[in-house]
Design a protein around this motif. Structure first.
Motif, PDB file in Angstrom:
ATOM      1  N   THR A 117     -86.258-102.414   4.324  1.00 42.21           N
ATOM      2  CA  THR A 117     -87.256-101.682   3.537  1.00 42.21           C
ATOM      3  C   THR A 117     -86.646-100.397   3.011  1.00 42.21           C
ATOM      4  O   THR A 117     -86.233 -99.527   3.773  1.00 42.21           O
ATOM      5  CB  THR A 117     -88.489-101.342   4.404  1.00 42.21           C
ATOM      6  N   LEU A 118     -86.589-100.288   1.701  1.00 42.67           N
ATOM      7  CA  LEU A 118     -86.009 -99.115   1.052  1.00 42.67           C
ATOM      8  C   LEU A 118     -87.078 -98.059   0.799  1.00 42.67           C
ATOM      9  O   LEU A 118     -88.211 -98.382   0.451  1.00 42.67           O
ATOM     10  CB  LEU A 118     -85.344 -99.514  -0.259  1.00 42.67           C
ATOM     11  N   HIS A 119     -86.695 -96.814   0.962  1.00 47.22           N
ATOM     12  CA  HIS A 119     -87.635 -95.707   0.751  1.00 47.22           C
ATOM     13  C   HIS A 119     -86.971 -94.601  -0.069  1.00 47.22           C
ATOM     14  O   HIS A 119     -85.756 -94.398   0.003  1.00 47.22           O
ATOM     15  CB  HIS A 119     -88.083 -95.096   2.083  1.00 47.22           C
ATOM     16  N   THR A 120     -87.797 -93.877  -0.809  1.00 55.36           N
ATOM     17  CA  THR A 120     -87.322 -92.677  -1.507  1.00 55.36           C
ATOM     18  C   THR A 120     -87.459 -91.490  -0.574  1.00 55.36           C
ATOM     19  O   THR A 120     -88.522 -91.263   0.009  1.00 55.36           O
ATOM     20  CB  THR A 120     -88.134 -92.423  -2.797  1.00 55.36           C
ATOM     21  N   PHE A 121     -86.367 -90.746  -0.443  1.00 54.49           N
ATOM     22  CA  PHE A 121     -86.367 -89.499   0.331  1.00 54.49           C
ATOM     23  C   PHE A 121     -86.048 -88.352  -0.617  1.00 54.49           C
ATOM     24  O   PHE A 121     -85.295 -88.522  -1.582  1.00 54.49           O
ATOM     25  CB  PHE A 121     -85.316 -89.553   1.442  1.00 54.49           C
ATOM     26  N   TYR A 122     -86.614 -87.186  -0.344  1.00 45.03           N
ATOM     27  CA  TYR A 122     -86.348 -86.026  -1.195  1.00 45.03           C
ATOM     28  C   TYR A 122     -86.352 -84.746  -0.364  1.00 45.03           C
ATOM     29  O   TYR A 122     -86.882 -84.693   0.744  1.00 45.03           O
ATOM     30  CB  TYR A 122     -87.406 -85.914  -2.303  1.00 45.03           C
ATOM     31  N   VAL A 123     -85.740 -83.716  -0.916  1.00 43.16           N
ATOM     32  CA  VAL A 123     -85.772 -82.402  -0.280  1.00 43.16           C
ATOM     33  C   VAL A 123     -85.557 -81.344  -1.356  1.00 43.16           C
ATOM     34  O   VAL A 123     -84.836 -81.572  -2.338  1.00 43.16           O
ATOM     35  CB  VAL A 123     -84.688 -82.273   0.825  1.00 43.16           C
ATOM     36  N   PHE A 124     -86.200 -80.207  -1.198  1.00 45.65           N
ATOM     37  CA  PHE A 124     -85.994 -79.063  -2.082  1.00 45.65           C
ATOM     38  C   PHE A 124     -85.059 -78.098  -1.364  1.00 45.65           C
ATOM     39  O   PHE A 124     -85.370 -77.645  -0.255  1.00 45.65           O
ATOM     40  CB  PHE A 124     -87.318 -78.373  -2.405  1.00 45.65           C
ATOM     41  N   ALA A 125     -83.934 -77.792  -1.959  1.00 47.35           N
ATOM     42  CA  ALA A 125     -82.948 -76.926  -1.311  1.00 47.35           C
ATOM     43  C   ALA A 125     -82.200 -76.108  -2.358  1.00 47.35           C
ATOM     44  O   ALA A 125     -81.813 -76.638  -3.405  1.00 47.35           O
ATOM     45  CB  ALA A 125     -81.962 -77.768  -0.512  1.00 47.35           C
ATOM     46  N   ASP A 126     -82.002 -74.849  -2.062  1.00 48.70           N
ATOM     47  CA  ASP A 126     -81.273 -73.960  -2.966  1.00 48.70           C
ATOM     48  C   ASP A 126     -79.774 -74.097  -2.671  1.00 48.70           C
ATOM     49  O   ASP A 126     -79.220 -73.349  -1.870  1.00 48.70           O
ATOM     50  CB  ASP A 126     -81.748 -72.515  -2.763  1.00 48.70           C
ATOM     51  N   ILE A 127     -79.130 -75.024  -3.320  1.00 47.93           N
ATOM     52  CA  ILE A 127     -77.729 -75.342  -3.029  1.00 47.93           C
ATOM     53  C   ILE A 127     -76.805 -74.155  -3.261  1.00 47.93           C
ATOM     54  O   ILE A 127     -75.947 -73.844  -2.437  1.00 47.93           O
ATOM     55  CB  ILE A 127     -77.257 -76.550  -3.869  1.00 47.93           C
ATOM     56  N   ASP A 128     -76.953 -73.483  -4.400  1.00 48.86           N
ATOM     57  CA  ASP A 128     -76.042 -72.379  -4.731  1.00 48.86           C
ATOM     58  C   ASP A 128     -76.613 -71.001  -4.415  1.00 48.86           C
ATOM     59  O   ASP A 128     -76.026 -69.975  -4.782  1.00 48.86           O
ATOM     60  CB  ASP A 128     -75.631 -72.445  -6.207  1.00 48.86           C
ATOM     61  N   LYS A 129     -77.771 -70.979  -3.726  1.00 48.69           N
ATOM     62  CA  LYS A 129     -78.375 -69.728  -3.246  1.00 48.69           C
ATOM     63  C   LYS A 129     -78.636 -68.722  -4.381  1.00 48.69           C
ATOM     64  O   LYS A 129     -78.418 -67.523  -4.245  1.00 48.69           O
ATOM     65  CB  LYS A 129     -77.495 -69.073  -2.179  1.00 48.69           C
ATOM     66  N   ASN A 130     -79.156 -69.227  -5.513  1.00 46.88           N
ATOM     67  CA  ASN A 130     -79.460 -68.347  -6.643  1.00 46.88           C
ATOM     68  C   ASN A 130     -80.957 -68.114  -6.817  1.00 46.88           C
ATOM     69  O   ASN A 130     -81.396 -67.547  -7.820  1.00 46.88           O
ATOM     70  CB  ASN A 130     -78.872 -68.913  -7.935  1.00 46.88           C
ATOM     71  N   GLY A 131     -81.746 -68.578  -5.834  1.00 42.66           N
ATOM     72  CA  GLY A 131     -83.195 -68.386  -5.899  1.00 42.66           C
ATOM     73  C   GLY A 131     -83.959 -69.573  -6.457  1.00 42.66           C
ATOM     74  O   GLY A 131     -85.189 -69.615  -6.397  1.00 42.66           O
ATOM     75  N   ASP A 138     -61.137 -88.683   2.568  1.00 36.09           N
ATOM     76  CA  ASP A 138     -60.778 -88.651   1.144  1.00 36.09           C
ATOM     77  C   ASP A 138     -61.924 -87.974   0.401  1.00 36.09           C
ATOM     78  O   ASP A 138     -62.865 -88.626  -0.047  1.00 36.09           O
ATOM     79  CB  ASP A 138     -60.543 -90.071   0.639  1.00 36.09           C
ATOM     80  N   ARG A 139     -61.842 -86.667   0.272  1.00 38.75           N
ATOM     81  CA  ARG A 139     -62.944 -85.888  -0.301  1.00 38.75           C
ATOM     82  C   ARG A 139     -62.597 -85.326  -1.677  1.00 38.75           C
ATOM     83  O   ARG A 139     -61.442 -84.993  -1.956  1.00 38.75           O
ATOM     84  CB  ARG A 139     -63.298 -84.704   0.604  1.00 38.75           C
ATOM     85  N   CYS A 140     -63.625 -85.187  -2.490  1.00 36.75           N
ATOM     86  CA  CYS A 140     -63.510 -84.454  -3.752  1.00 36.75           C
ATOM     87  C   CYS A 140     -64.662 -83.457  -3.753  1.00 36.75           C
ATOM     88  O   CYS A 140     -65.822 -83.831  -3.919  1.00 36.75           O
ATOM     89  CB  CYS A 140     -63.607 -85.385  -4.952  1.00 36.75           C
ATOM     90  N   LEU A 141     -64.347 -82.192  -3.538  1.00 38.92           N
ATOM     91  CA  LEU A 141     -65.369 -81.149  -3.447  1.00 38.92           C
ATOM     92  C   LEU A 141     -65.544 -80.488  -4.804  1.00 38.92           C
ATOM     93  O   LEU A 141     -64.625 -79.864  -5.339  1.00 38.92           O
ATOM     94  CB  LEU A 141     -64.982 -80.116  -2.392  1.00 38.92           C
ATOM     95  N   VAL A 142     -66.756 -80.632  -5.356  1.00 38.80           N
ATOM     96  CA  VAL A 142     -67.045 -80.132  -6.706  1.00 38.80           C
ATOM     97  C   VAL A 142     -67.982 -78.938  -6.612  1.00 38.80           C
ATOM     98  O   VAL A 142     -69.071 -79.031  -6.044  1.00 38.80           O
ATOM     99  CB  VAL A 142     -67.678 -81.240  -7.577  1.00 38.80           C
ATOM    100  N   LYS A 143     -67.579 -77.828  -7.176  1.00 41.05           N
ATOM    101  CA  LYS A 143     -68.385 -76.612  -7.106  1.00 41.05           C
ATOM    102  C   LYS A 143     -69.632 -76.740  -7.975  1.00 41.05           C
ATOM    103  O   LYS A 143     -69.578 -77.226  -9.096  1.00 41.05           O
ATOM    104  CB  LYS A 143     -67.566 -75.395  -7.552  1.00 41.05           C
ATOM    105  N   TYR A 144     -70.760 -76.278  -7.418  1.00 40.72           N
ATOM    106  CA  TYR A 144     -72.034 -76.312  -8.144  1.00 40.72           C
ATOM    107  C   TYR A 144     -72.566 -74.891  -8.317  1.00 40.72           C
ATOM    108  O   TYR A 144     -72.586 -74.101  -7.375  1.00 40.72           O
ATOM    109  CB  TYR A 144     -73.071 -77.149  -7.374  1.00 40.72           C
ATOM    110  N   LYS A 145     -73.010 -74.569  -9.527  1.00 43.93           N
ATOM    111  CA  LYS A 145     -73.558 -73.243  -9.796  1.00 43.93           C
ATOM    112  C   LYS A 145     -74.506 -73.284 -10.991  1.00 43.93           C
ATOM    113  O   LYS A 145     -74.156 -73.775 -12.062  1.00 43.93           O
ATOM    114  CB  LYS A 145     -72.419 -72.248 -10.084  1.00 43.93           C
ATOM    115  N   ASN A 146     -75.725 -72.785 -10.775  1.00 38.36           N
ATOM    116  CA  ASN A 146     -76.707 -72.625 -11.854  1.00 38.36           C
ATOM    117  C   ASN A 146     -76.912 -73.878 -12.708  1.00 38.36           C
ATOM    118  O   ASN A 146     -76.878 -73.833 -13.934  1.00 38.36           O
ATOM    119  CB  ASN A 146     -76.317 -71.448 -12.760  1.00 38.36           C
TER     120      ASN A 146
END
Length: 214
Positions: free
Chosen positions: A64-78, A152-160
């Motif tokens: 059984t598949l479900h949609t999950f969600y969360v509100f989070a300030d990833i880049d801490k800009n408000g 094996d990671r690729c870290l991509v910066k996120y901003k605004n």
């Protein structure tokens, strides 16, 4: 003459201020968290409906598949981002890794409008090995790597509301002699330096607990 110049300058200044207020885009700082979350409700419903249609056409889907969600300030800009996933699980965390059937989508609010950071998947196939997507609490870098049985990671910066055009590659593997090989952007580094740099970017790798859509 000077008097008329002063009047002209004052008039131009007042007009510029009024025009700026009329045409200036909505500042995200003026949008309350409650309102931000309300703005995401339609995209959550759209995502849920979209993923259900994709899953119904996919082969080999069980459980059984479900949609999950969360509100989070990833880049801490408000501004809270909206992180979405469609998985066969009772619980879900943004640090969880799904190498097959990756479904993570991320949305943000830019200039008062909801904008896609990572768009909804256009297909759902649990047999295809795809890059995973993990988000951590203490990082504004999104982990978009592969799981091969070694790191094996690729870290991509996120901003605004934007992802950087290039990510930072972190690779760690162990050979048949149990020797550890660590690379950053394909350049060899010692293991201690590798771990220190990686921790500086992603912290303790703890993610956000997601809520199941009812």
């Amino acid at each position: 003459m000077k008097y008329y110049k002063r009047i002209l300058c004052t008039t131009v200044l007042i007009f510029s201020l009024i025009a700026g207020q009329l045409y200036c885009p909505v500042s995200n700082a003026k949008i309350s968290k409650k309102r931000q979350h309300e703005m995401y409700q339609s995209i959550i419903k759209k995502y849920n409906s979209h993923m259900k249609k994709l899953a119904s056409k996919a082969n080999g889907v069980s459980g059984t598949l479900h949609t999950f969600y969360v509100f989070a300030d990833i880049d801490k800009n408000g501004t809270d981002e909206c992180i979405l996933r469609y998985v066969d699980a009772k619980k879900c965390n943004t640090a969880d890794i799904y190498s097959f059937g990756e479904t993570t989508a991320i949305y943000s609010i830019v200039n008062g409008k909801v904008k896609a950071v990572i768009k909804m998947p256009q297909e759902y196939n649990i047999y295809v090995h795809t890059p995973y997507c993990a988000i951590y609490k203490k990082s504004n870098y999104i982990d978009m790597g592969f799981s091969h049985g070694y790191e094996d990671r690729c870290l991509v910066k996120y901003k605004n509301g934007k992802l950087a055009p290039k990510g930072i590659l972190y690779t760690s593997s162990v050979d048949e002699n149990k020797k550890v090989h660590t690379l950053i952007n394909n350049k060899k580094v010692n293991n201690k330096f590798y771990k220190k740099r990686l921790k500086a970017l992603i912290g303790n790798e703890m993610g956000y607990t997601m809520k199941r859509l009812r």
